[in-house]
Design an enzyme around this catalytic site. Structure first.
Site, PDB file in Angstrom:
ATOM      1  N   GLU A   1     -62.937  11.878 -32.618  1.00  0.00           N
ATOM      2  CA  GLU A   1     -63.523  11.934 -33.976  1.00  0.00           C
ATOM      3  C   GLU A   1     -63.693  13.361 -34.479  1.00  0.00           C
ATOM      4  OE1 GLU A   1     -67.041   9.459 -34.278  1.00  0.00           O
ATOM      5  OE2 GLU A   1     -65.836   7.633 -34.092  1.00  0.00           O
TER       6      GLU A   1
ATOM      7  N   GLN B   1     -69.015  -0.488 -26.966  1.00  0.00           N
ATOM      8  CA  GLN B   1     -68.710   0.034 -25.658  1.00  0.00           C
ATOM      9  C   GLN B   1     -68.841  -1.120 -24.663  1.00  0.00           C
ATOM     10  OE1 GLN B   1     -70.639   3.795 -24.844  1.00  0.00           O
ATOM     11  NE2 GLN B   1     -70.087   4.619 -26.840  1.00  0.00           N
TER      12      GLN B   1
ATOM     13  N   GLU C   1     -62.011   2.549 -30.878  1.00  0.00           N
ATOM     14  CA  GLU C   1     -63.435   2.189 -30.994  1.00  0.00           C
ATOM     15  C   GLU C   1     -63.533   1.117 -32.067  1.00  0.00           C
ATOM     16  OE1 GLU C   1     -66.467   5.223 -31.240  1.00  0.00           O
ATOM     17  OE2 GLU C   1     -65.291   6.595 -30.008  1.00  0.00           O
TER      18      GLU C   1
END
Ligand code: AHR
Length: 510
Positions: free
Chosen positions: A182, A360, A301
């Site tokens: 990111e 996660q 993600e």
């Protein structure tokens, strides 16, 4: 069967399966996950020496069992935002000599008791492939090369021999590498402009490929489709790094906002827009540079994350706590339905989405929860993931869907149902995954599987509840689970089934 309060259904919705609508081979890497040094994901999550179920290395055996049941294929590590300040060599060698550091990303204390060697060992226990991220926030080419040498070089160099001395003579042979995390986000340690990052990523990737041209390198795309640089970031970065990278990353999190469940249930439309935009941008750069190879997507993600609430909660404190309770979202049935729909969307786009990581895995926005010294349990989101992973095989098919539409404030018009299918022509086994986004009514659906000659429903499981906000908690760990959908019947290759309001369903047929 239809509840009168919902959108009226004159005839069943139709989901038509056709082998000609093949998207791609099912890619196992779509069932990846993500473990970050964050909160209680690693410490007091996967690793809790002293727990009654811990093995000799301090790993909780109950957690390993749940991860195996979930069926993760790849596991991205060690971040996330954490990686942008991480020194990987802090986590190797004798544990008592490892430094304790501040983690600026999550304002926590990092003891380095788990590093790459321990994590590789844990991945082996779970049967998952390690996907590694390098730090391009505070570090650069040399540190990435050193880590690559430590993990992948067989022997005879200082770093490869250090790995052997630390207990792993065999190289880990890590295939997938993320070039930072990111880097478009102002919150990132070492945040950069697209030009700066693209140049650094290109240099790092070229050097890594000099060591091993067969590596699969993931360059950072956008950390959300609402980022002001979305699209342009990908263009600039790929113009720098196109020749030396293989995949571009996408990150997306969704949550219900302001009680607008109808919009929340259509969140996958944003994921579809995200994928379409990044594919278009990557292909634009391909043609602009006149290249023949295509860049695929690593959706590394994705999840439901009540980020707004966490921002306001003040849970990230001024202190430097060890393994604090951070981002421990407790997921509802509605969350799991949206989650299952996101997985449907990833599968539907698997011609270009080559890999994905549920973010996660344990305790932190996770399908698996643990209590220190206590039990571990499955969140609602565990079920769509584990079931899709267990049943999907062969080719991914994009069904033709005929249903009614409804208005959402956030995403415009959305179909009331969504679906994807897989079919394995060798075994003759197929599976259809469906969501009903209708908040009030059941939907009767006819799954036309005549072209696949379906004769038998092997399994039909639904996640639904009269209370769409029901959750599994420490106090009630099995409140929500899958139930057998007794409505499924098959006649002349057509499977008829009723989907309750706000539900996720898997149908396996032969
Ligand atoms: O998964 C939680 C965080 O979300 C990750 O550290 C970061 O990459 C993203 O913003």
């Amino acid at each position: 069967m239809n509840d009168q309060a919902g959108i009226q259904q004159a005839r069943p919705d139709r989901v038509t399966l056709d082998p000609a609508e093949r998207v791609a081979d099912l890619k196992p890497r779509l069932f990846g996950s993500f473990v970050e040094h964050l909160g209680r994901c690693v410490y007091n999550g996967i690793y809790e020496p002293g727990h009654p179920l811990a093995d000799a290395q301090g790993f909780r055996r109950d957690v390993v069992e749940l991860v195996r049941e979930l069926g993760t294929t790849t596991i991205r590590y060690p971040g996330g935002n954490f990686v942008s300040g991480y020194r990987w060599e802090d986590g190797i060698g004798p544990r008592e000599q490892r430094p304790v550091r501040r983690d600026l990303a999550w304002h926590s204390l990092e003891t380095n008791q788990i590093g790459v060697d321990e994590f590789a060992a844990w991945c082996r226990l779970t049967g998952s492939e390690l996907m590694m991220a390098v730090n391009l926030g505070t570090r650069g080419v040399q540190e990435a090369l050193d880590l690559l040498e430590y993990t992948n070089h067989p022997s005879g160099t200082t770093l490869a021999d250090a790995r052997a001395a630390n207990g792993s003579p065999e190289p880990y042979d890590i295939r997938m590498w993320c070039l930072g995390n990111e880097m478009d986000g102002p919150w990132q340690v070492g945040h950069m402009s697209a030009d700066e990052y693209g140049a650094l990523a290109a240099r790092t990737a070229s050097a890594m490929k000099m060591a091993d041209p067969s590596l699969e390198l993931v360059v950072c795309g956008s950390s959300g489709s609402s980022m002001p640089t979305f699209g342009e970031w990908e263009r600039v970065v790929l113009e720098h790094a196109y020749d030396s990278v293989d995949l571009v990353s996408c990150h997306a999190y969704y949550q219900e906002r302001g009680g607008d469940l109808k919009s929340f249930l259509a969140s996958s439309l944003d994921m579809q827009y995200f994928i379409d935009t990044v594919v278009a941008t990557a292909d634009h750069v391909k043609h602009k540079l006149r290249r023949s190879k295509s860049i695929d997507l690593s959706f590394d993600e994705w999840n439901i994350w009540y980020l707004d609430e966490h921002r306001e909660s003040g849970e990230i404190t001024e202190g430097w706590p060890y393994a604090p309770r951070l981002l421990e979202d407790v997921y509802s049935v509605a969350d799991a339905v949206v989650f299952g729909n996101l997985l449907i969307t990833l599968l539907k786009n698997s011609d270009r989405v080559a890999s994905a990581s549920l973010a996660q895995l344990v305790n932190v926005i996770a399908p698996i929860m643990t209590e220190p010294g206590g039990p571990s349990w499955r969140q609602t989101t565990f079920f769509p993931f584990a079931t899709t992973r267990r049943l999907a095989r062969g080719d991914v098919l994009r069904p033709r869907i005929s249903t009614q539409r409804y208005d959402t404030a956030a995403h415009g018009e959305a179909d009331l149902i969504d679906s994807v299918a897989t079919f394995d022509s060798v075994s003759g086994k197929g599976a259809v995954f469906l969501v009903n986004r209708d908040v009030e009514a059941s939907r009767n659906v006819a799954i036309d599987a005549r072209s696949l000659r379906a004769t038998r429903v092997v399994e039909a499981s639904t996640l639904a509840d009269d209370d769409v906000y029901a959750r599994n908690t420490l106090a009630d760990q099995t409140r929500v689970g899958l139930s057998r959908n007794e409505t499924a019947t098959v006649t002349d290759g057509v499977i008829e089934i009723t989907l309750p309001p706000v539900s996720w369903t898997a149908v396996a047929f032969a």
